[in-house]
Scaffold this motif. Structure first.
Motif, PDB file in Angstrom:
ATOM      1  N   LEU A 299       0.826  -1.211   0.000  1.00 61.91           N
ATOM      2  CA  LEU A 299       0.000   0.000   0.000  1.00 61.91           C
ATOM      3  C   LEU A 299       0.858   1.259   0.000  1.00 61.91           C
ATOM      4  N   ILE A 300       1.932   1.246   0.748  1.00 67.08           N
ATOM      5  CA  ILE A 300       2.842   2.393   0.779  1.00 67.08           C
ATOM      6  C   ILE A 300       3.490   2.603  -0.582  1.00 67.08           C
ATOM      7  N   TYR A 301       3.869   1.516  -1.225  1.00 68.48           N
ATOM      8  CA  TYR A 301       4.505   1.595  -2.540  1.00 68.48           C
ATOM      9  C   TYR A 301       3.595   2.270  -3.563  1.00 68.48           C
ATOM     10  N   ARG A 302       2.284   2.037  -3.442  1.00 69.51           N
ATOM     11  CA  ARG A 302       1.318   2.595  -4.388  1.00 69.51           C
ATOM     12  C   ARG A 302       1.009   4.065  -4.112  1.00 69.51           C
ATOM     13  N   ALA A 303       1.135   4.490  -2.860  1.00 70.59           N
ATOM     14  CA  ALA A 303       0.743   5.854  -2.490  1.00 70.59           C
ATOM     15  C   ALA A 303       1.777   6.887  -2.933  1.00 70.59           C
ATOM     16  N   LEU A 304       1.271   8.059  -3.275  1.00 71.24           N
ATOM     17  CA  LEU A 304       2.147   9.165  -3.666  1.00 71.24           C
ATOM     18  C   LEU A 304       2.158  10.276  -2.625  1.00 71.24           C
TER      19      LEU A 304
ATOM     20  N   ALA B 297     -14.026  13.942  12.381  1.00 72.35           N
ATOM     21  CA  ALA B 297     -13.879  12.990  11.272  1.00 72.35           C
ATOM     22  C   ALA B 297     -14.399  13.584   9.965  1.00 72.35           C
ATOM     23  N   VAL B 298     -15.449  14.402  10.047  1.00 73.64           N
ATOM     24  CA  VAL B 298     -15.960  15.089   8.855  1.00 73.64           C
ATOM     25  C   VAL B 298     -14.860  15.983   8.284  1.00 73.64           C
ATOM     26  N   LYS B 299     -14.218  16.757   9.139  1.00 73.08           N
ATOM     27  CA  LYS B 299     -13.123  17.641   8.703  1.00 73.08           C
ATOM     28  C   LYS B 299     -11.961  16.835   8.142  1.00 73.08           C
ATOM     29  N   ALA B 300     -11.640  15.709   8.804  1.00 72.09           N
ATOM     30  CA  ALA B 300     -10.540  14.858   8.340  1.00 72.09           C
ATOM     31  C   ALA B 300     -10.844  14.293   6.954  1.00 72.09           C
ATOM     32  N   ALA B 301     -12.079  13.840   6.744  1.00 65.88           N
ATOM     33  CA  ALA B 301     -12.466  13.304   5.437  1.00 65.88           C
ATOM     34  C   ALA B 301     -12.364  14.391   4.365  1.00 65.88           C
ATOM     35  N   GLU B 302     -12.788  15.588   4.690  1.00 66.76           N
ATOM     36  CA  GLU B 302     -12.687  16.696   3.734  1.00 66.76           C
ATOM     37  C   GLU B 302     -11.233  16.967   3.364  1.00 66.76           C
ATOM     38  N   LEU B 303     -10.341  16.925   4.358  1.00 67.76           N
ATOM     39  CA  LEU B 303      -8.909  17.112   4.074  1.00 67.76           C
ATOM     40  C   LEU B 303      -8.372  16.003   3.179  1.00 67.76           C
ATOM     41  N   LEU B 304      -8.803  14.768   3.429  1.00 68.82           N
ATOM     42  CA  LEU B 304      -8.349  13.648   2.594  1.00 68.82           C
ATOM     43  C   LEU B 304      -8.862  13.779   1.164  1.00 68.82           C
ATOM     44  N   VAL B 305     -10.111  14.188   1.010  1.00 68.40           N
ATOM     45  CA  VAL B 305     -10.672  14.378  -0.329  1.00 68.40           C
ATOM     46  C   VAL B 305      -9.900  15.467  -1.068  1.00 68.40           C
ATOM     47  N   THR B 306      -9.622  16.559  -0.395  1.00 66.62           N
ATOM     48  CA  THR B 306      -8.846  17.650  -1.005  1.00 66.62           C
ATOM     49  C   THR B 306      -7.454  17.162  -1.400  1.00 66.62           C
ATOM     50  N   ALA B 307      -6.813  16.398  -0.519  1.00 64.88           N
ATOM     51  CA  ALA B 307      -5.478  15.855  -0.825  1.00 64.88           C
ATOM     52  C   ALA B 307      -5.547  14.907  -2.016  1.00 64.88           C
ATOM     53  N   ALA B 308      -6.585  14.070  -2.076  1.00 61.83           N
ATOM     54  CA  ALA B 308      -6.723  13.121  -3.185  1.00 61.83           C
ATOM     55  C   ALA B 308      -6.928  13.852  -4.508  1.00 61.83           C
ATOM     56  N   LYS B 309      -7.723  14.915  -4.486  1.00 58.80           N
ATOM     57  CA  LYS B 309      -7.961  15.690  -5.706  1.00 58.80           C
ATOM     58  C   LYS B 309      -6.691  16.386  -6.185  1.00 58.80           C
TER      59      LYS B 309
ATOM     60  N   PRO C 241      -2.663   7.679  -5.374  1.00 58.33           N
ATOM     61  CA  PRO C 241      -3.246   7.371  -4.067  1.00 58.33           C
ATOM     62  C   PRO C 241      -2.637   8.166  -2.909  1.00 58.33           C
ATOM     63  N   VAL C 242      -3.490   8.427  -1.929  1.00 54.62           N
ATOM     64  CA  VAL C 242      -3.114   9.125  -0.703  1.00 54.62           C
ATOM     65  C   VAL C 242      -3.216   8.121   0.429  1.00 54.62           C
ATOM     66  N   LEU C 243      -2.247   8.113   1.325  1.00 55.17           N
ATOM     67  CA  LEU C 243      -2.296   7.214   2.471  1.00 55.17           C
ATOM     68  C   LEU C 243      -2.306   8.026   3.750  1.00 55.17           C
ATOM     69  N   LEU C 244      -3.280   7.722   4.604  1.00 52.57           N
ATOM     70  CA  LEU C 244      -3.356   8.325   5.931  1.00 52.57           C
ATOM     71  C   LEU C 244      -2.848   7.313   6.944  1.00 52.57           C
ATOM     72  N   MET C 245      -1.899   7.719   7.773  1.00 51.61           N
ATOM     73  CA  MET C 245      -1.465   6.893   8.898  1.00 51.61           C
ATOM     74  C   MET C 245      -2.167   7.448  10.127  1.00 51.61           C
TER      75      MET C 245
END
Length: 180
Positions: free
Chosen positions: A43-48, A122-134, A139-143
């Motif tokens: 999974l890490i190998y695939r993430a940018l 979690a709503v705010k975190a999801a929004e940040l992840l969506v923004t990062a993905a866009k 792929p984006v990986l959250l630890m």
């Protein structure tokens, strides 16, 4: 992805009075010698892009995988555990943590963030992840952490994302989500 197993274990049994100190030490703990399984490496190998909670167990997990987070935010930290005074019992810290987490999920938060507030985070975190993905070319990986990762996953699904892989419940467990 959930972080690896923290190095800190503490005493095998503690009183509830000793739990605040145990929780503090756990929160300051890195992953020590715990090594990630092969699937985590894939999974890490695939993430940018790598995003992380600021807690040492999350940051040291990324380091074990040879990655540096591009973005670290408190919004991804684990939901705090409340501590309740139950005199006379000595249990393993993990049994206390399970009991306190159940009480927290039932609405007893004591002096820590309540479930509603954690879900709002979690709503705010999801929004940040969506923004990062866009903004990412891949792929984006959250630890992150167990409970918060589950709350964030529910928010991603509510935003139209599809669960590709169900997250595991243990250390290094990861779920994979994609926009449809």
């Amino acid at each position: 992805m959930r972080h690896g197993k923290p190095k800190y274990a503490g005493a095998p049994k503690v009183s509830c009075r000793e739990m605040p100190e145990w929780i503090d030490n756990y929160n300051l703990s890195s992953t020590g010698r715990d090594m990630p399984p092969e699937i985590s490496k894939v999974l890490i190998y695939r993430a940018l892009t790598f995003i992380s909670s600021p807690l040492p167990r999350a940051l040291s997990s990324l380091k074990k995988l040879g990655c540096e987070p591009g973005f670290i935010d408190d919004v991804f930290r684990e939901a705090e555990l409340p501590v309740f005074r139950i005199p006379g019992l000595r249990l393993s810290p993990f049994h206390w943590a399970a009991l306190f987490r159940v009480l927290w999920l039932c609405g007893l938060s004591g002096e820590v963030e309540c479930v509603r507030m954690a879900k709002s985070r979690a709503v705010k975190a999801a929004e940040l992840l969506v923004t990062a993905a866009k903004g990412s070319d891949g792929p984006v990986l959250l630890m992150g952490h167990g409970i918060m990762n589950r709350f964030i996953a529910k928010e991603l699904i509510a935003l139209g994302w599809k669960e590709q892989t169900r997250p595991g419940k243990g250390y290094w467990g990861a779920g994979v989500y994609s926009i449809v």
